[in-house]
Write a protein that holds these residues in place. Sequence first.
Motif, PDB file in Angstrom:
ATOM      1  N   LYS A  15      -1.048  -0.642  -7.986  1.00 54.93           N
ATOM      2  CA  LYS A  15      -0.205  -0.777  -6.880  1.00 54.93           C
ATOM      3  C   LYS A  15      -0.646  -0.080  -5.597  1.00 54.93           C
ATOM      4  N   ASP A  17      -3.916   0.515  -4.985  1.00 53.52           N
ATOM      5  CA  ASP A  17      -5.100  -0.160  -4.447  1.00 53.52           C
ATOM      6  C   ASP A  17      -4.515  -1.218  -3.594  1.00 53.52           C
ATOM      7  N   ARG A  18      -3.738  -1.859  -4.157  1.00 53.22           N
ATOM      8  CA  ARG A  18      -3.031  -3.173  -3.456  1.00 53.22           C
ATOM      9  C   ARG A  18      -2.619  -2.847  -2.062  1.00 53.22           C
ATOM     10  N   ILE A  19      -1.743  -1.530  -1.910  1.00 50.75           N
ATOM     11  CA  ILE A  19      -1.112  -1.343  -0.527  1.00 50.75           C
ATOM     12  C   ILE A  19      -2.201  -0.898   0.275  1.00 50.75           C
ATOM     13  N   SER A  20      -3.347  -0.176  -0.229  1.00 49.82           N
ATOM     14  CA  SER A  20      -4.364   0.469   0.418  1.00 49.82           C
ATOM     15  C   SER A  20      -4.979  -0.679   1.156  1.00 49.82           C
ATOM     16  N   GLN A  21      -5.307  -1.775   0.463  1.00 44.53           N
ATOM     17  CA  GLN A  21      -6.195  -2.896   1.003  1.00 44.53           C
ATOM     18  C   GLN A  21      -5.408  -3.558   2.126  1.00 44.53           C
ATOM     19  N   GLU A  22      -4.019  -3.794   1.642  1.00 44.11           N
ATOM     20  CA  GLU A  22      -3.134  -4.631   2.508  1.00 44.11           C
ATOM     21  C   GLU A  22      -3.140  -3.893   3.772  1.00 44.11           C
ATOM     22  N   MET A  23      -2.843  -2.440   4.066  1.00 50.24           N
ATOM     23  CA  MET A  23      -2.664  -1.565   5.148  1.00 50.24           C
ATOM     24  C   MET A  23      -4.064  -1.253   5.871  1.00 50.24           C
ATOM     25  N   GLY A  24      -5.086  -1.229   5.100  1.00 54.88           N
ATOM     26  CA  GLY A  24      -6.543  -1.138   5.391  1.00 54.88           C
ATOM     27  C   GLY A  24      -6.426   0.549   5.603  1.00 54.88           C
ATOM     28  N   ARG A  27      -6.778   5.249  -0.280  1.00 56.23           N
ATOM     29  CA  ARG A  27      -6.043   5.329  -1.179  1.00 56.23           C
ATOM     30  C   ARG A  27      -5.361   6.990  -1.201  1.00 56.23           C
TER      31      ARG A  27
END
Length: 122
Positions: A15, A17-24, A27
Amino acid sequence: MKRFGVSLPRDVADKVDRISQEMGVTRSEVVATALQEYLEARRSHAEPGHQCLGVVMALTDAFSEIGDVIEENKAHIVAYTHLHVEGRCLTIAVVKGAADQIEKLTLEVAKRSKISRYVPLL
Ligand SMILES: [Zn+2]
Ligand SMILES: [Zn+2]
């Protein structure tokens, strides 16, 4: 900045990882933001003589799963109500007491519930 390693359960790490990708963002930034909110939420509880006042919400399959916790903590429960949502039991309790007692109460409730939340009012 200080660096230290932490171990996270796989699903939590995914989760993050996903948030860091979505928000740019990195981690570290995701973890630092989440941790800051957690520390802020706990801050007032650490003050000497602090009395907690808050609301505990718990979703269970049956009231009996947390009924004994409610009974054992009667002295710290100002009021509670119990209702049914989507075939499950939702217990909402207003709790008041010393921080360590309320922390113990909310941990006991969390252990026995599908989902539980403590919302501090003070
Ligand atoms: Zn408190
Ligand atoms: Zn019920």
